[in-house]
Write an enzyme that holds these catalytic residues in place. Structure first.
Site, PDB file in Angstrom:
ATOM      1  N   HIS A 372       0.816  -1.220   0.000  1.00  0.00           N
ATOM      2  CA  HIS A 372       0.000   0.000   0.000  1.00  0.00           C
ATOM      3  C   HIS A 372       0.849   1.270   0.000  1.00  0.00           C
ATOM      4  CE1 HIS A 372       0.861  -0.631   4.249  1.00  0.00           C
ATOM      5  NE2 HIS A 372       0.578   0.647   4.461  1.00  0.00           N
ATOM      6  N   ASP A 373       2.015   1.231   0.628  1.00  0.00           N
ATOM      7  CA  ASP A 373       2.872   2.417   0.714  1.00  0.00           C
ATOM      8  C   ASP A 373       4.087   2.325  -0.195  1.00  0.00           C
ATOM      9  OD1 ASP A 373       1.491   4.109   2.368  1.00  0.00           O
ATOM     10  OD2 ASP A 373       2.363   3.325   4.214  1.00  0.00           O
ATOM     11  N   LYS A 376       6.136   5.332  -1.472  1.00  0.00           N
ATOM     12  CA  LYS A 376       7.059   6.092  -0.622  1.00  0.00           C
ATOM     13  C   LYS A 376       8.511   5.987  -1.084  1.00  0.00           C
ATOM     14  CE  LYS A 376       4.428   6.105   3.723  1.00  0.00           C
ATOM     15  NZ  LYS A 376       4.415   5.692   5.140  1.00  0.00           N
ATOM     16  N   HIS A 401       2.580   9.940  -2.624  1.00  0.00           N
ATOM     17  CA  HIS A 401       2.989   8.528  -2.620  1.00  0.00           C
ATOM     18  C   HIS A 401       1.843   7.610  -3.041  1.00  0.00           C
ATOM     19  CE1 HIS A 401       0.964   8.137   1.306  1.00  0.00           C
ATOM     20  NE2 HIS A 401       1.008   6.845   1.104  1.00  0.00           N
ATOM     21  N   HIS A 427      -5.954   3.763  -0.657  1.00  0.00           N
ATOM     22  CA  HIS A 427      -5.990   3.561   0.795  1.00  0.00           C
ATOM     23  C   HIS A 427      -6.006   4.880   1.572  1.00  0.00           C
ATOM     24  CE1 HIS A 427      -1.639   4.226   0.435  1.00  0.00           C
ATOM     25  NE2 HIS A 427      -1.563   4.303   1.766  1.00  0.00           N
ATOM     26  N   ASP A 456      -4.834   0.332   8.115  1.00  0.00           N
ATOM     27  CA  ASP A 456      -3.622   1.150   8.170  1.00  0.00           C
ATOM     28  C   ASP A 456      -3.684   2.175   9.303  1.00  0.00           C
ATOM     29  OD1 ASP A 456      -1.179   2.225   7.408  1.00  0.00           O
ATOM     30  OD2 ASP A 456      -2.069   3.555   5.928  1.00  0.00           O
TER      31      ASP A 456
END
Length: 536
Positions: A372-373, A376, A401, A427, A456
């Protein structure tokens, strides 16, 4: 009248009545008691395919229908025509076929008054399998008629079992790489095998029963498929089959050999990847060389399917591990906890299960959620590691991001990467439309995005970050409740609250604190599975 005519002195009934598991049921329908006695006497001692006959008696058409309702495994009906009415037998035949929908039982019409039911008319209008006048039905002819009828009944039932087994094989072939599909495949092929070998499934049809068991290294054998008394053992360790049978299986695995016995047949097979298959059949000594080749083919097919299944599992496991390693590397770059992605994945999967997603969707979510990240990776360290609040420009860069992660995975062919694109890009969307990057609202946000969004934030608030200390659990719950219908899908918030103990168990399993840390601190830093901080 010849010596072969159906005239015998009445004998005492046999003391042993075969059970449904080892006999063929014959229903005699006639309003004359003497006909019942003579028929049974003429057929006494007859065996077909190793099984004796069991007689049921009805004296009217109505009684015959009641017995047919009680026993759906009657093989042959000897039906008189004239009983309580002139056409009682014919009416009963019609109801057996049309009302009871029984197309398997073989019906032999017997009549002492042929004029009441002319043979051509009866054969043309009723689904009967033979027509005999009582005066012509000698003991020898009766023996021949029953023997032929039983063969037809057995073959019809075998064909039906074969059809049902083939349906399961076809159904499983579409998704053969799933564990449940390999079980359906094995069950379907085993049922076809039973049909080809005239093994039986249940009640009166049970003569032989079978079970296929497979063993992995250092694990007990597991039942892949079963028929008859073993059907309920599907998926269980083989010791549930009883001490005698599990001992036989253990011996075969230890000796790596096939066993022929007077009471059973046990076939041992090792696949090309050294996986073992054991096929056990009751009373298998009746198998001939052609039957043995069919059994060997069955085991080879199951072995090949297992090899393909485990290869697919290895690929899936490797894919999941690589994704998790990548996700953890991204989290470590942002100085966040290593188990954060595992908790968020587990939280999101649990929420998805509670929400009613399919098992396939849940597994896809579990694998993709850690990404999900992923966006970044493009965020500068100075912004990513900043201990205090971001200014407007930094916040805009930080928020990018989500779109970066979406672009990174979008357009890929693999389902897990398409799911990762949805999760990475959505998200941070919010139920009320205040989120980013697309300002989606409500159900226009994909369920994967809504699930990971809640998972999250839940984990981020309970965890320590470079810009904050962990919140207490009560504070986290108060915040989430306040955002029910705001940030978060209300239905998902309700599920989290209702099943909080299950989420806490996940947090404890993947906690970032030492095992001897104060339990209150563990609860306050409760985590979930996949995601990032609400501030980011």
């Amino acid at each position: 009248m010849t010596d072969d005519a159906l005239i015998f002195a009445e004998e005492a009934p046999a003391t042993h009545v075969p059970s449904p598991q080892d006999s063929w049921k014959i229903l005699i329908v006639d309003d004359e008691h003497e006909v019942h006695s003579v028929t049974e006497m003429a057929l006494r001692g007859l065996e077909f395919d190793g099984r004796r006959l069991e007689f049921l008696n009805a004296y009217t058409g109505a009684e015959s229908l009641e017995l047919m309702r009680q026993h759906d495994d009657i093989a042959v009906v000897l039906m008189d025509v004239v009983m309580e009415t002139e056409h009682a037998g014919l009416e009963a035949v019609r109801k057996i076929r049309e009302e009871l929908k029984n197309k398997f039982v073989r019906i032999i019409l017997r009549t002492g008054q042929p004029g009441q039911a002319p043979e051509r008319v009866v054969i043309a209008e009723y689904d009967i399998n033979d027509y005999k006048e009582k005066t012509e039905l000698t003991a020898t002819k009766l023996f021949t008629v029953i023997f032929t009828a039983l063969g037809s009944y057995r073959d019809l039932v075998a064909l039906e079992h074969n059809r049902q087994g083939l349906e399961k094989v076809i159904e499983a072939s579409a998704t053969l790489m799933e564990e449940r599909s390999i079980q359906r495949f094995a069950q379907g092929v085993l049922e076809q095998l039973a049909a080809l070998l005239h093994l039986t499934r249940d009640a009166v049809l049970i003569r032989g029963a079978g079970v296929a068991a497979a063993r992995e290294a250092n694990h007990p054998p597991v039942v892949l498929a079963g028929i008859g008394q073993y059907e309920a053992a599907l998926g269980a360790a083989s010791d549930v089959l009883g001490e005698v049978l599990s001992g036989r299986i253990a011996d075969a695995l230890r000796k790596q050999e096939t066993v022929f016995d007077d009471d059973y047949f046990l076939y041992y097979f090792r696949s090309s990847s050294d996986r073992e298959i054991v096929l056990y059949l009751d009373r298998g000594a009746n198998l001939n060389s052609a039957d043995s080749r069919i059994v060997e083919l069955f085991c080879r097919n199951v072995g090949l399917a297992l090899d393909n299944l485990y290869l697919n599992e290895q690929l899936s496991t490797t894919q999941g591990e690589l994704i998790m390693m990548l996700s953890e590397a991204i989290e470590k770059r942002s100085a966040e906890t290593g188990n954060h992605v595992r908790r968020v994945a587990a939280y999101a999967a649990l929420l998805g299960k509670l929400h009613g997603l399919s098992e396939e969707e849940i597994e896809l979510l579990r694998i993709a959620a850690p990404l999900h990240d992923a966006g970044k990776v493009a965020i500068p360290d100075a912004i990513l590691h900043k201990p205090g609040p971001h200014n407007d420009a930094e916040s805009a860069i930080m928020r990018s991001h989500a779109a970066i992660g979406e672009d990174l995975f979008e357009g890929r062919d693999m389902p897990v990467l398409r799911a990762a694109a949805l999760i990475a890009g959505q998200h941070h969307e919010q139920w009320d439309g205040r989120g980013y990057p697309h300002a989606l609202a409500g159900e226009s946000i994909h369920i994967f995005g809504r699930l990971v969004a809640l998972a999250d934030v839940f984990d981020a608030l309970l965890s320590k970050r470079c810009y904050k200390q962990p919140w207490e659990l009560d504070e986290v719950l108060d915040f989430i409740k306040s955002e029910r219908g705001g940030r978060f899908d209300p239905a998902l918030v309700d599920l989290l609250i209702e099943h909080l103990d299950e989420f806490q168990a996940i947090g404890e399993q993947w906690s970032d604190v030492p095992a001897d840390h104060d339990l209150g601190q563990v609860d306050s830093r409760l985590a979930h599975t996949v995601s990032s901080s609400p501030a980011h």
